[in-house]
Write an enzyme that holds these catalytic residues in place. Structure first.
Site, PDB file in Angstrom:
ATOM      1  N   HIS A 193      -0.052  -8.390  -4.499  1.00  0.00           N
ATOM      2  CA  HIS A 193       0.577  -7.445  -3.569  1.00  0.00           C
ATOM      3  C   HIS A 193      -0.466  -6.868  -2.624  1.00  0.00           C
ATOM      4  O   HIS A 193      -1.674  -6.935  -2.883  1.00  0.00           O
ATOM      5  CB  HIS A 193       1.240  -6.307  -4.347  1.00  0.00           C
ATOM      6  CG  HIS A 193       0.320  -5.655  -5.330  1.00  0.00           C
ATOM      7  ND1 HIS A 193      -0.617  -4.705  -4.975  1.00  0.00           N
ATOM      8  CD2 HIS A 193       0.155  -5.863  -6.661  1.00  0.00           C
ATOM      9  CE1 HIS A 193      -1.304  -4.337  -6.042  1.00  0.00           C
ATOM     10  NE2 HIS A 193      -0.865  -5.032  -7.086  1.00  0.00           N
ATOM     11  N   GLU A 223      -6.603  -5.094  -4.313  1.00  0.00           N
ATOM     12  CA  GLU A 223      -6.814  -6.011  -5.432  1.00  0.00           C
ATOM     13  C   GLU A 223      -7.118  -7.432  -4.954  1.00  0.00           C
ATOM     14  O   GLU A 223      -7.894  -8.160  -5.591  1.00  0.00           O
ATOM     15  CB  GLU A 223      -5.598  -5.994  -6.352  1.00  0.00           C
ATOM     16  CG  GLU A 223      -5.450  -4.668  -7.088  1.00  0.00           C
ATOM     17  CD  GLU A 223      -4.146  -4.551  -7.847  1.00  0.00           C
ATOM     18  OE1 GLU A 223      -3.637  -5.583  -8.333  1.00  0.00           O
ATOM     19  OE2 GLU A 223      -3.629  -3.429  -7.957  1.00  0.00           O
ATOM     20  N   ASP A 246      -0.217 -11.537 -11.313  1.00  0.00           N
ATOM     21  CA  ASP A 246       0.292 -10.166 -11.238  1.00  0.00           C
ATOM     22  C   ASP A 246       1.816 -10.249 -11.154  1.00  0.00           C
ATOM     23  O   ASP A 246       2.403 -11.346 -11.173  1.00  0.00           O
ATOM     24  CB  ASP A 246      -0.320  -9.452 -10.036  1.00  0.00           C
ATOM     25  CG  ASP A 246      -0.368  -7.933 -10.205  1.00  0.00           C
ATOM     26  OD1 ASP A 246       0.255  -7.413 -11.167  1.00  0.00           O
ATOM     27  OD2 ASP A 246      -1.009  -7.268  -9.383  1.00  0.00           O
ATOM     28  N   HIS A 296      -0.119  -1.026  -3.875  1.00  0.00           N
ATOM     29  CA  HIS A 296      -1.032  -0.088  -4.534  1.00  0.00           C
ATOM     30  C   HIS A 296      -2.360  -0.793  -4.746  1.00  0.00           C
ATOM     31  O   HIS A 296      -2.493  -1.985  -4.472  1.00  0.00           O
ATOM     32  CB  HIS A 296      -0.471   0.405  -5.878  1.00  0.00           C
ATOM     33  CG  HIS A 296      -0.362  -0.667  -6.917  1.00  0.00           C
ATOM     34  ND1 HIS A 296       0.679  -1.575  -6.969  1.00  0.00           N
ATOM     35  CD2 HIS A 296      -1.186  -1.002  -7.948  1.00  0.00           C
ATOM     36  CE1 HIS A 296       0.498  -2.403  -7.977  1.00  0.00           C
ATOM     37  NE2 HIS A 296      -0.638  -2.084  -8.594  1.00  0.00           N
TER      38      HIS A 296
END
Length: 296
Positions: A105, A156, A8, A117
């Site tokens: 993240h 995630e 990511d 997020h």
């Protein structure tokens, strides 16, 4: 030995703002370069430990077309583009020996974390509730008064780690800011974490020099792969109850068109039951995609 490296962008060293992660913003090209360089450091670390390893690198940010193919370590193969099966984990299968998450993240609503997020910014929370004591032991969750595992919010990191675990694959390494590493440590005992920056807020951090971050990533990846047999996969045994909070009420309307998905109180939450985590994961991905459709 086969390794999948899922990369990511928000958790890469030096990156703190969407102008560095959005293809339409002015500093995106620089973001792509540092993302590719961190991917290369982890590829090198894997191959330091296992010189004959098969290494796949899954571009796992936004469009899934961010890593620069011509700059990627030629010893790895690149998984690029979307839509695709398993999303951020494309290329993962039951023959994979280790998964490594790079540039990840913290989940939505947690932090402070850089660019926090879940999936695409349209998902506010995902809560997964297991029905067996095995789930409680695997994730460290408490039980509710009915003896069921209390639902835990997953971003995630957790959603992807559980999908890897569904296939029997441990997540042996994760890098990102300190908040992402703390989230991983709470979910994934034994996983090697590499904090490449200290989050000060949504768009601010104290960050390592990119070359120092790459050196640490290479060493950590080699160590993590060498210790992969000691790191358990995250296993969530079905059936599973899932609740998803969505930013747009119109997305709830769309979601209820999917068989098995229903409203769960209020204007923003939907719920469903899945027989196993693989089914739950795919349905969560579908809800994330529906959330990108605006009102008619």
């Amino acid at each position: 030995m086969k390794a999948l490296i899922s990369v990511d962008m928000e958790g890469v060293s030096g990156i703190v703002h969407s102008c560095e992660t959005n293809p339409e913003r002015y500093d995106y090209q620089r973001g792509r370069e540092v993302m590719t360089a961190e991917a290369n450091a982890v590829v090198a670390g894997v191959l330091d430990a296992e010189p004959t390893a098969e290494v796949l690198v899954a571009d796992a940010h936004g469009t899934f077309r961010n890593l620069l193919p011509e700059l990627l370590d030629r010893r790895a193969r690149l998984v690029r583009g979307r839509p695709r099966a398993l999303n951020m984990l494309a290329g993962l299968d039951e023959g994979t020996d280790a998964a490594l998450f790079v540039g990840y993240h913290v989940r939505a609503g947690e932090g402070p974390g850089v660019l926090a997020h879940t999936m695409n910014g349209e998902i506010l929370d995902v809560r997964v509730t297991g029905r067996s004591g095995e789930d409680v032991r695997a994730t460290g969750r408490a039980q509710d008064r009915n003896g069921r595992a209390a639902g835990r919010s997953l971003g995630e990191i957790g959603l992807n780690a559980a999908m890897a675990g569904h296939l029997g694959v441990p997540v042996v390494l994760l890098s990102g800011d300190d908040a992402a590493c703390a989230e991983a440590a709470a979910l994934l005992p034994g996983t090697v974490t590499v904090p490449v920056k200290e989050a000060l807020g949504m768009a601010a951090a104290v960050t390592l020099h990119p070359e120092e971050a790459r050196d640490r990533l290479r060493r950590a990846a080699a160590d993590a792969v060498a210790r992969r047999a000691e790191i358990p996969p995250l296993t969530l045994t079905g059936p599973l109850d899932v609740e998803v909070d969505l930013a747009g009420p119109h997305t709830v309307d769309l979601a209820t068109l999917v068989p098995g998905v229903s409203r769960a109180g209020g204007a923003r939450t939907v719920a469903f039951t899945a027989p196993d985590y693989g089914t739950a994961y795919r349905l969560i991905l579908l809800l994330a995609q529906l959330a990108t459709i605006g009102p008619a």
